[in-house]
Design a protein around this motif. Structure first.
Motif, mmCIF file in Angstrom:
data_model
loop_
_atom_site.group_PDB
_atom_site.id
_atom_site.type_symbol
_atom_site.label_atom_id
_atom_site.label_comp_id
_atom_site.label_asym_id
_atom_site.label_seq_id
_atom_site.Cartn_x
_atom_site.Cartn_y
_atom_site.Cartn_z
ATOM 1 N N THR A 58 84.397 91.809 56.520
ATOM 2 C CA THR A 58 85.526 92.193 55.677
ATOM 3 C C THR A 58 85.742 93.703 55.617
ATOM 4 O O THR A 58 86.526 94.174 54.792
ATOM 5 C CB THR A 58 85.330 91.658 54.243
ATOM 6 O OG1 THR A 58 84.141 92.215 53.690
ATOM 7 C CG2 THR A 58 85.232 90.139 54.240
ATOM 8 N N TYR A 61 87.240 96.897 55.634
ATOM 9 C CA TYR A 61 88.668 97.235 55.654
ATOM 10 C C TYR A 61 89.001 98.211 56.777
ATOM 11 O O TYR A 61 89.950 98.011 57.548
ATOM 12 C CB TYR A 61 89.036 97.838 54.294
ATOM 13 C CG TYR A 61 90.457 98.329 54.148
ATOM 14 C CD1 TYR A 61 91.411 97.556 53.513
ATOM 15 C CD2 TYR A 61 90.838 99.598 54.599
ATOM 16 C CE1 TYR A 61 92.716 98.015 53.338
ATOM 17 C CE2 TYR A 61 92.123 100.063 54.443
ATOM 18 C CZ TYR A 61 93.061 99.270 53.813
ATOM 19 O OH TYR A 61 94.344 99.731 53.657
ATOM 20 N N ARG A 109 88.670 96.759 60.315
ATOM 21 C CA ARG A 109 89.771 95.836 60.626
ATOM 22 C C ARG A 109 91.050 96.613 60.939
ATOM 23 O O ARG A 109 91.753 96.312 61.914
ATOM 24 C CB ARG A 109 89.999 94.884 59.448
ATOM 25 C CG ARG A 109 88.859 93.901 59.232
ATOM 26 C CD ARG A 109 89.085 93.061 57.983
ATOM 27 N NE ARG A 109 90.179 92.108 58.173
ATOM 28 C CZ ARG A 109 90.700 91.388 57.177
ATOM 29 N NH1 ARG A 109 90.232 91.533 55.937
ATOM 30 N NH2 ARG A 109 91.684 90.539 57.429
ATOM 31 N N THR A 157 99.311 91.517 59.356
ATOM 32 C CA THR A 157 99.933 90.567 58.428
ATOM 33 C C THR A 157 98.864 89.817 57.634
ATOM 34 O O THR A 157 99.018 89.585 56.420
ATOM 35 C CB THR A 157 100.827 89.583 59.191
ATOM 36 O OG1 THR A 157 101.873 90.324 59.849
ATOM 37 C CG2 THR A 157 101.463 88.570 58.248
ATOM 38 N N MET A 158 97.776 89.480 58.287
ATOM 39 C CA MET A 158 96.674 88.826 57.581
ATOM 40 C C MET A 158 96.097 89.746 56.515
ATOM 41 O O MET A 158 95.803 89.314 55.392
ATOM 42 C CB MET A 158 95.574 88.424 58.571
ATOM 43 C CG MET A 158 94.430 87.649 57.942
ATOM 44 S SD MET A 158 93.165 87.166 59.157
ATOM 45 C CE MET A 158 94.157 86.124 60.241
ATOM 46 N N MET A 159 95.950 91.027 56.837
ATOM 47 C CA MET A 159 95.430 91.967 55.855
ATOM 48 C C MET A 159 96.383 92.133 54.672
ATOM 49 O O MET A 159 95.948 92.248 53.523
ATOM 50 C CB MET A 159 95.157 93.331 56.503
ATOM 51 C CG MET A 159 93.956 93.342 57.431
ATOM 52 S SD MET A 159 93.460 95.028 57.927
ATOM 53 C CE MET A 159 92.748 95.660 56.387
ATOM 54 N N THR A 203 98.428 89.849 53.551
ATOM 55 C CA THR A 203 98.305 88.625 52.752
ATOM 56 C C THR A 203 97.123 88.734 51.792
ATOM 57 O O THR A 203 97.194 88.289 50.636
ATOM 58 C CB THR A 203 98.123 87.404 53.674
ATOM 59 O OG1 THR A 203 99.259 87.297 54.545
ATOM 60 C CG2 THR A 203 97.984 86.118 52.872
ATOM 61 N N GLU A 204 96.045 89.340 52.263
ATOM 62 C CA GLU A 204 94.840 89.502 51.434
ATOM 63 C C GLU A 204 94.965 90.665 50.458
ATOM 64 O O GLU A 204 94.306 90.673 49.404
ATOM 65 C CB GLU A 204 93.631 89.727 52.342
ATOM 66 C CG GLU A 204 93.324 88.555 53.260
ATOM 67 C CD GLU A 204 92.314 88.914 54.347
ATOM 68 O OE1 GLU A 204 91.826 90.064 54.332
ATOM 69 O OE2 GLU A 204 92.030 88.068 55.201
ATOM 70 N N ASN A 205 95.790 91.672 50.800
ATOM 71 C CA ASN A 205 95.929 92.891 49.981
ATOM 72 C C ASN A 205 97.418 93.210 49.798
ATOM 73 O O ASN A 205 97.917 94.217 50.324
ATOM 74 C CB ASN A 205 95.227 94.067 50.658
ATOM 75 C CG ASN A 205 93.773 93.798 50.978
ATOM 76 O OD1 ASN A 205 92.895 93.952 50.156
ATOM 77 N ND2 ASN A 205 93.510 93.376 52.215
ATOM 78 N N PRO A 206 98.143 92.373 49.049
ATOM 79 C CA PRO A 206 99.606 92.521 48.990
ATOM 80 C C PRO A 206 100.101 93.775 48.274
ATOM 81 O O PRO A 206 101.297 94.080 48.346
ATOM 82 C CB PRO A 206 100.044 91.253 48.248
ATOM 83 C CG PRO A 206 98.846 90.842 47.446
ATOM 84 C CD PRO A 206 97.658 91.231 48.264
ATOM 85 N N ASP A 223 98.806 96.901 48.827
ATOM 86 C CA ASP A 223 98.287 98.056 49.571
ATOM 87 C C ASP A 223 99.418 98.669 50.398
ATOM 88 O O ASP A 223 99.823 98.133 51.430
ATOM 89 C CB ASP A 223 97.143 97.602 50.479
ATOM 90 C CG ASP A 223 96.416 98.768 51.124
ATOM 91 O OD1 ASP A 223 97.041 99.821 51.351
ATOM 92 O OD2 ASP A 223 95.212 98.626 51.411
#
Length: 320
Positions: free
Chosen positions: A206, A208, A211, A232-234, A236-239, A241
Motif C-alpha cells: 500500500t 503511496y 504506487r 484511477t484505483m488510487m 477510488t481509495e483516496n477520493p 487527494d
C-alpha cells in the motif's frame, strides 16, 4: 508529458528527509558500526529527545577526553532544538576540532550534516556526511542522508551510488528502493525502475509513493492505459487527494482526453485551491486549445502560488 516531475520528487523528500523519525534505531546502527560500545544508556534518552540528544549523551558518557567535548556537543543539540541552526553548526564544529580523530565523530559529523541540510547548505552537508562515512563507511542512515543531499544539488549519479551501497547492506531498504527507482525513471531505464518499484510494493503493497511512482513510470514508458488504470484505483481509495486528480489529468492529456483532464483539475482545485501544479497544467491545456486569455490567467495564478516565473516565460509569451 504535462505533469511537472518535481511534484513527485518533492513528495519523496517530504516523506524521507523531513519526516524520517526512527532516531533511536539510527543511533544504534551508527554506534554498532564504529565499535563495540555499550548501548544501555541509549534507551533512557532516545524516546524523549530523539537522535541528537541520545547520540550526543552517549558520546559524553563514553568520551574519555574531557568535559568540554561533551559540553560543546550538548550545546549544539540545545541550539538545534531551539532552531538556532547557525549556533548549532558552530558548536558542533568546535567539538570536532577538540578531538578530530575520535571515532564518535561519525555521530557529530552526521548531526552537523543534518543541521546544514536544514539550513539548505546541501553541498556542505554532503561534505559533513562524507567525513562521517570515513569513520563509519557502511552506516545506512548516513548514506541515505548524503544521498538526499546529493539529490538536492542535482548530483543524482552520486546519490544513485549511495542508494546502491545501502541496498548492498540492506536489500529491502524502502527509501533506497524508492529513490533508486525514481532515478532509474529519470534516466528512462524503465525496466530497472519497474523492478525496484515492484520489489518495494511486495514489501509494502500500500506504499503511496511507490504506487504513484510506478504509475509515473508507466506513463513515461508509454503504457498510458496501465497508468490510467492505476491512478484511477488510487483515486477510488483516496477520493479527497488533490494530487491524484492532477496526476490523472496529466495522463488524460497524454491520451488526448483534455476535456476529462479539465474536469479532474477542477476537482483538484475544489479540494485544494492552492495547488499550483493544477493551474500550471490547466494553463497548458488552455494554451493547446488556443484559449490564450484563459491560459494566461492560469499561468499567472500558478506563479502567484509559487511556480517560478522564469520557468513559465516561454509559455506566457505564447499567450500573446
Amino acid at each position: 508529458m504535462f505533469f511537472p516531475a518535481f511534484l513527485l520528487y518533492r513528495f519523496y523528500f517530504y516523506i524521507f528527509v523531513i519526516k524520517r523519525c526512527d532516531m533511536p534505531k539510527i543511533a544504534k546502527q551508527i554506534l554498532d558500526l564504529i565499535g563495540n560500545i555499550p548501548l544501555m544508556e541509549l534507551s533512557a534518552y532516545s524516546l524523549k529527545y530523539g537522535l541528537f540528544f541520545c547520540v550526543l549523551t552517549i558520546v559524553g558518557i563514553l568520551n574519555a577526553n574531557g568535559q568540554s567535548y561533551y559540553d560543546l556537543s550538548e550545546k549544539g543539540v540545545s541550539c538545534f532544538e531551539k532552531d538556532s541552526l547557525e549556533q548549532a553548526e558552530n558548536y558542533f564544529r568546535q567539538a570536532l576540532k577538540l578531538d578530530p580523530t575520535n571515532a564518535h565523530n561519525a555521530l557529530l559529523f552526521s548531526n552537523l550534516g543534518m543541521v546544514q541540510q536544514k539550513m539548505n547548505k546541501h553541498a556542505e552537508a554532503v561534505e559533513s556526511y562524507s567525513y562521517a562515512l570515513n569513520f563509519a563507511p557502511i552506516a545506512v542512515p548516513i548514506l541515505l542522508n548524503r544521498a538526499s543531499a546529493y539529490m538536492n544539488i542535482g548530483q543524482n549519479d552520486n546519490a544513485y551510488l549511495d542508494y546502491c551501497q545501502v541496498l548492498d547492506v540492506d536489500k529491502d531498504n524502502i527509501e533506497a528502493l524508492l529513490m533508486r527507482a525514481y532515478i532509474y525513471t529519470q534516466r528512462k531505464d524503465f525496466k530497472a525502475g519497474r523492478a525496484d518499484y515492484e520489489k518495494l510494493l511486495k514489501i509494502e503493497p500500500t506504499n503511496y509513493t511507490a504506487r504513484l511512482g510506478l504509475i509515473t513510470l508507466n506513463q513515461k514508458d508509454g503504457k498510458l492505459n496501465e497508468a490510467l488504470e492505476g491512478i484511477t484505483m488510487m483515486i477510488t481509495e483516496n477520493p479527497k487527494d488533490a494530487t491524484l486528480y492532477i496526476a490523472r489529468a496529466d495522463i488524460e492529456c497524454d491520451l488526448d482526453k483534455k476535456d476529462m483532464a479539465l474536469i479532474d483539475l477542477d476537482e483538484a482545485l475544489r479540494l485544494n485551491d492552492s495547488a499550483s501544479e493544477a493551474y500550471l497544467l490547466r494553463g497548458q491545456i488552455f494554451l493547446s486549445q488556443k484559449k490564450k486569455y484563459l491560459a494566461k490567467l492560469s499561468f499567472d495564478k500558478a506563479i502567484s502560488l509559487g511556480i517560478s516565473a522564469s520557468d513559465l516565460q516561454d509559455l506566457i509569451k505564447e499567450c500573446k
